[in-house]
Motif scaffolding. Structure first.
Motif, mmCIF file in Angstrom:
data_model
loop_
_atom_site.group_PDB
_atom_site.id
_atom_site.type_symbol
_atom_site.label_atom_id
_atom_site.label_comp_id
_atom_site.label_asym_id
_atom_site.label_seq_id
_atom_site.Cartn_x
_atom_site.Cartn_y
_atom_site.Cartn_z
ATOM 1 N N LYS A 384 0.819 -1.231 0.000
ATOM 2 C CA LYS A 384 0.000 0.000 0.000
ATOM 3 C C LYS A 384 0.851 1.280 0.000
ATOM 4 O O LYS A 384 0.559 2.248 0.699
ATOM 5 C CB LYS A 384 -0.946 0.001 1.200
ATOM 6 C CG LYS A 384 -1.946 -1.153 1.185
ATOM 7 C CD LYS A 384 -2.848 -1.126 2.394
ATOM 8 C CE LYS A 384 -3.796 -2.331 2.379
ATOM 9 N NZ LYS A 384 -4.660 -2.385 3.586
ATOM 10 N N VAL A 385 1.891 1.260 -0.806
ATOM 11 C CA VAL A 385 2.750 2.443 -0.972
ATOM 12 C C VAL A 385 2.395 3.122 -2.291
ATOM 13 O O VAL A 385 2.120 2.463 -3.292
ATOM 14 C CB VAL A 385 4.244 2.034 -0.951
ATOM 15 C CG1 VAL A 385 5.137 3.205 -1.316
ATOM 16 C CG2 VAL A 385 4.627 1.487 0.417
ATOM 17 N N LYS A 386 2.400 4.456 -2.296
ATOM 18 C CA LYS A 386 2.179 5.228 -3.527
ATOM 19 C C LYS A 386 3.449 5.988 -3.867
ATOM 20 O O LYS A 386 3.962 6.751 -3.041
ATOM 21 C CB LYS A 386 1.048 6.243 -3.323
ATOM 22 C CG LYS A 386 -0.334 5.707 -3.579
ATOM 23 C CD LYS A 386 -1.318 6.867 -3.571
ATOM 24 C CE LYS A 386 -2.729 6.322 -3.762
ATOM 25 N NZ LYS A 386 -3.728 7.420 -3.711
ATOM 26 N N ILE A 387 3.947 5.772 -5.097
ATOM 27 C CA ILE A 387 5.161 6.466 -5.547
ATOM 28 C C ILE A 387 4.861 7.111 -6.899
ATOM 29 O O ILE A 387 4.535 6.421 -7.864
ATOM 30 C CB ILE A 387 6.350 5.487 -5.668
ATOM 31 C CG1 ILE A 387 6.649 4.836 -4.317
ATOM 32 C CG2 ILE A 387 7.581 6.204 -6.196
ATOM 33 C CD1 ILE A 387 7.724 3.774 -4.351
ATOM 34 N N ILE A 388 4.962 8.435 -6.952
ATOM 35 C CA ILE A 388 4.666 9.175 -8.181
ATOM 36 C C ILE A 388 5.806 10.162 -8.448
ATOM 37 O O ILE A 388 6.204 10.925 -7.562
ATOM 38 C CB ILE A 388 3.338 9.963 -8.058
ATOM 39 C CG1 ILE A 388 2.187 9.027 -7.707
ATOM 40 C CG2 ILE A 388 3.028 10.711 -9.350
ATOM 41 C CD1 ILE A 388 0.909 9.755 -7.293
ATOM 42 N N ASN A 389 6.334 10.135 -9.681
ATOM 43 C CA ASN A 389 7.389 11.092 -10.096
ATOM 44 C C ASN A 389 8.572 11.106 -9.138
ATOM 45 O O ASN A 389 9.044 12.173 -8.737
ATOM 46 C CB ASN A 389 6.810 12.511 -10.197
ATOM 47 C CG ASN A 389 6.012 12.721 -11.465
ATOM 48 O OD1 ASN A 389 6.204 12.011 -12.447
ATOM 49 N ND2 ASN A 389 5.116 13.669 -11.449
ATOM 50 N N CYS A 390 9.064 9.945 -8.781
ATOM 51 C CA CYS A 390 10.177 9.867 -7.826
ATOM 52 C C CYS A 390 11.384 9.161 -8.425
ATOM 53 O O CYS A 390 11.268 8.389 -9.387
ATOM 54 C CB CYS A 390 9.747 9.111 -6.558
ATOM 55 S SG CYS A 390 8.610 10.052 -5.522
ATOM 56 N N ILE A 391 12.540 9.433 -7.839
ATOM 57 C CA ILE A 391 13.773 8.701 -8.139
ATOM 58 C C ILE A 391 14.204 8.044 -6.841
ATOM 59 O O ILE A 391 14.525 8.724 -5.864
ATOM 60 C CB ILE A 391 14.873 9.646 -8.650
ATOM 61 C CG1 ILE A 391 14.405 10.365 -9.922
ATOM 62 C CG2 ILE A 391 16.167 8.872 -8.922
ATOM 63 C CD1 ILE A 391 15.261 11.562 -10.300
ATOM 64 N N ILE A 392 14.174 6.724 -6.834
ATOM 65 C CA ILE A 392 14.551 5.944 -5.650
ATOM 66 C C ILE A 392 15.845 5.210 -5.992
ATOM 67 O O ILE A 392 15.877 4.416 -6.934
ATOM 68 C CB ILE A 392 13.464 4.912 -5.268
ATOM 69 C CG1 ILE A 392 12.069 5.541 -5.278
ATOM 70 C CG2 ILE A 392 13.795 4.250 -3.937
ATOM 71 C CD1 ILE A 392 11.788 6.522 -4.188
ATOM 72 N N MET A 393 16.912 5.476 -5.273
ATOM 73 C CA MET A 393 18.205 4.851 -5.585
ATOM 74 C C MET A 393 18.295 3.453 -4.978
ATOM 75 O O MET A 393 17.270 2.862 -4.631
ATOM 76 C CB MET A 393 19.342 5.775 -5.132
ATOM 77 C CG MET A 393 19.332 7.116 -5.861
ATOM 78 S SD MET A 393 20.785 8.131 -5.503
ATOM 79 C CE MET A 393 20.307 9.690 -6.240
ATOM 80 N N ASN A 394 19.477 2.891 -4.849
ATOM 81 C CA ASN A 394 19.640 1.482 -4.465
ATOM 82 C C ASN A 394 19.460 1.247 -2.964
ATOM 83 O O ASN A 394 19.759 2.114 -2.141
ATOM 84 C CB ASN A 394 21.029 0.979 -4.881
ATOM 85 C CG ASN A 394 21.229 1.027 -6.375
ATOM 86 O OD1 ASN A 394 20.281 1.002 -7.149
ATOM 87 N ND2 ASN A 394 22.481 1.093 -6.794
ATOM 88 N N SER A 395 18.993 0.036 -2.643
ATOM 89 C CA SER A 395 18.913 -0.448 -1.255
ATOM 90 C C SER A 395 18.104 0.474 -0.343
ATOM 91 O O SER A 395 18.429 0.667 0.825
ATOM 92 C CB SER A 395 20.326 -0.652 -0.678
ATOM 93 O OG SER A 395 21.069 -1.541 -1.486
ATOM 94 N N VAL A 396 17.037 1.024 -0.882
ATOM 95 C CA VAL A 396 16.129 1.877 -0.097
ATOM 96 C C VAL A 396 14.994 1.016 0.449
ATOM 97 O O VAL A 396 14.491 0.126 -0.235
ATOM 98 C CB VAL A 396 15.574 3.025 -0.974
ATOM 99 C CG1 VAL A 396 14.456 3.779 -0.257
ATOM 100 C CG2 VAL A 396 16.699 3.980 -1.368
ATOM 101 N N THR A 397 14.579 1.288 1.677
ATOM 102 C CA THR A 397 13.436 0.598 2.279
ATOM 103 C C THR A 397 12.298 1.596 2.482
ATOM 104 O O THR A 397 12.494 2.659 3.089
ATOM 105 C CB THR A 397 13.814 -0.017 3.639
ATOM 106 O OG1 THR A 397 14.855 -0.976 3.445
ATOM 107 C CG2 THR A 397 12.618 -0.700 4.283
#
Length: 464
Positions: A384-397
């Motif tokens: 139930k996570v919402k991600i819009i227009n994002c940059i998520i790099m490595n090994s992120v929780t």
């Protein structure tokens, strides 16, 4: 070997320190590939088999590049204050031919032969790439309410063809007037002055320009010093021809000046053409062939891209914009890898947008929506996570119920349950607490390799 390729990858990224304080600029992920990959891929597509990469030891250690080319790394010490011209001078013993120089922050789909063929056709001293300046359209994280820095304009003068580079000056170097030398207008009575063009930091240079740099150590920057110098010298006489000789002391002084003049480094290799002016029936008054035969030995050209993708990723806004455009570029390049890596585990694939990229070994939970975003490798994104227009790099929780919009989340960050983040930059190794709300904020931690790396003291507008 007609050209040697050199990629400058030692700069500190001083105009985007919110990112580069925790990640070295050449390693910044764009479309889940290090920034340095893009100029190297451009060279590989053009048929180059070897590239000299100027960088720093700590960056080289962390690089993991997928390329068939042989990479010759030259590492600059962290305590060396070097601009791009200094860097080229530093490797001059390796340069045996004409040279193609690129910055590590260039992302473009240009046909490299457009620039190279200008250089070949006109036996040019310099050919370079420019494109219309691109202003980021997205909100830049953490910049709300901050005054945008005023960029100084470049004034670029070209001939009727739009390819001969006649004039180049930055607004900061001018008084109230724009003065054009008579010697330019005598040869090119019609000149078009353009503003709003971006120097892509892609240059073809004659070998003798590198030889000139070796002797002339006052020039530190390619963009702000060497290139304008070459453009001006097109319409100047050699130093030795400009002045007479009065006495021995004056003679010696003038000899020293002449030895640092670009003309003294140009080798005479067009001897077969020398009789041509006397016998030629061509117009002897204007045009590039006339200059080739009539002492116009320094010639500068520019390829101005009219369409296509061309970014210099040297600000946070342009970094975000480049990531938006890269999925399209990767498809154009015909890369076989799918945008969603085969090892990624996604419970509801229908909730992942077709223009999003998801890296290897990333896990995405149930009822999690990902739109217009890039997710790195080995991330854990729960339910139930919402991600819009994002940059998520490595090994992120990212824990359950979080909402992220228009944000950049750097390596190893942890976003706890129910956090609501909009237009933020979260630095490497940062942790946001449960149900925390953040808007237009920055939380960053300085990158440090333990010996001062990352503090590379090179000017951002022209860093190696």
């Amino acid at each position: 070997m007609e050209f040697q390729a050199v990629v400058m990858a030692a700069g500190g990224g001083s105009r985007m320190t919110d990112l580069t304080s925790s990640i070295p600029k050449p390693l910044l992920p764009v479309g889940n590939r290090p920034l340095l990959w893009y100029p190297l891929n451009l060279l590989e597509r053009a048929g180059f088999e070897e590239v000299i990469v100027i960088t720093r030891k700590e960056i080289q250690k962390m690089l993991n590049l997928d390329t068939k080319m042989k990479l010759d790394f030259v590492c600059i010490s962290d305590n060396m204050d070097m601009g791009t011209a200094d860097s080229l001078r530093h490797i001059h013993q390796k340069i045996k031919t004409d040279v193609l120089v690129l910055s590590c922050d260039l992302i473009t789909d240009v046909d490299l032969y457009e620039v190279v063929d200008l250089f070949r056709t006109h036996d040019a001293t310099l050919s370079m790439l420019m494109k219309k300046t691109h202003e980021p359209t997205e909100v830049v994280p953490g910049q709300k309410g901050k005054k945008k820095p005023v960029e100084q304009r470049d004034f670029i003068g070209v001939d009727d063809t739009g390819k001969r580079l006649l004039f180049m000056a930055n607004e900061a170097d001018l008084d109230e007037e724009l003065v054009i030398k008579r010697s330019i207008l005598q040869k090119h009575p019609r000149m078009h002055i353009r503003t709003g063009l971006m120097d892509a930091h892609l240059y073809c240079l004659k070998k003798y320009v590198v030889d000139f740099l070796v002797e002339n150590r006052t020039i530190s920057s390619l963009r702000s010093e060497l290139i304008p110098h070459l453009v001006r010298k097109q319409f100047s006489s050699p130093t030795s021809l400009q002045q007479g000789v009065d006495n021995k002391e004056e003679d010696q002084k003038k000899k020293e000046q002449a030895s640092l003049d670009i003309y003294s480094f140009i080798k005479e290799d067009n001897s077969l053409l020398k009789p041509a002016p006397d016998n030629s029936c061509w117009n002897d008054h204007r045009g590039d062939m006339n200059e080739t035969l009539h002492e116009g030995k320094v010639r500068c050209y520019v390829h101005i891209m009219k369409e296509g993708l061309c970014y210099r990723v040297n600000t946070l806004g342009l970094y975000i914009e480049a990531n938006r455009q890269v999925p399209k570029l990767l498809l154009q390049l015909g890369l076989e890898e799918p945008l969603v890596h085969g090892s990624a585990q996604i419970t509801d694939r229908g909730m992942v947008g077709s223009d999003s990229i998801i890296g290897s070994s990333t896990q995405v939970g149930e009822k999690t929506s990902i739109k217009h975003s890039i997710i790195g490798s080995m991330c854990t994104i729960k339910d139930k996570v919402k991600i819009i227009n994002c940059i998520i790099m490595n090994s992120v929780t990212i824990e359950e119920g979080c909402c992220l919009q228009g944000s950049v989340i750097c390596h190893n960050a942890v976003i706890e349950k129910g956090a609501d983040i909009k237009d933020c930059l979260i630095g490497s190794d940062q942790r946001l607490e449960t149900k925390e709300e953040l808007k237009s904020s920055m939380c960053s931690l300085k990158w440090d390799s333990g010996d001062g790396a990352g503090d590379g003291p090179v000017e951002e507008s022209d860093e190696p």
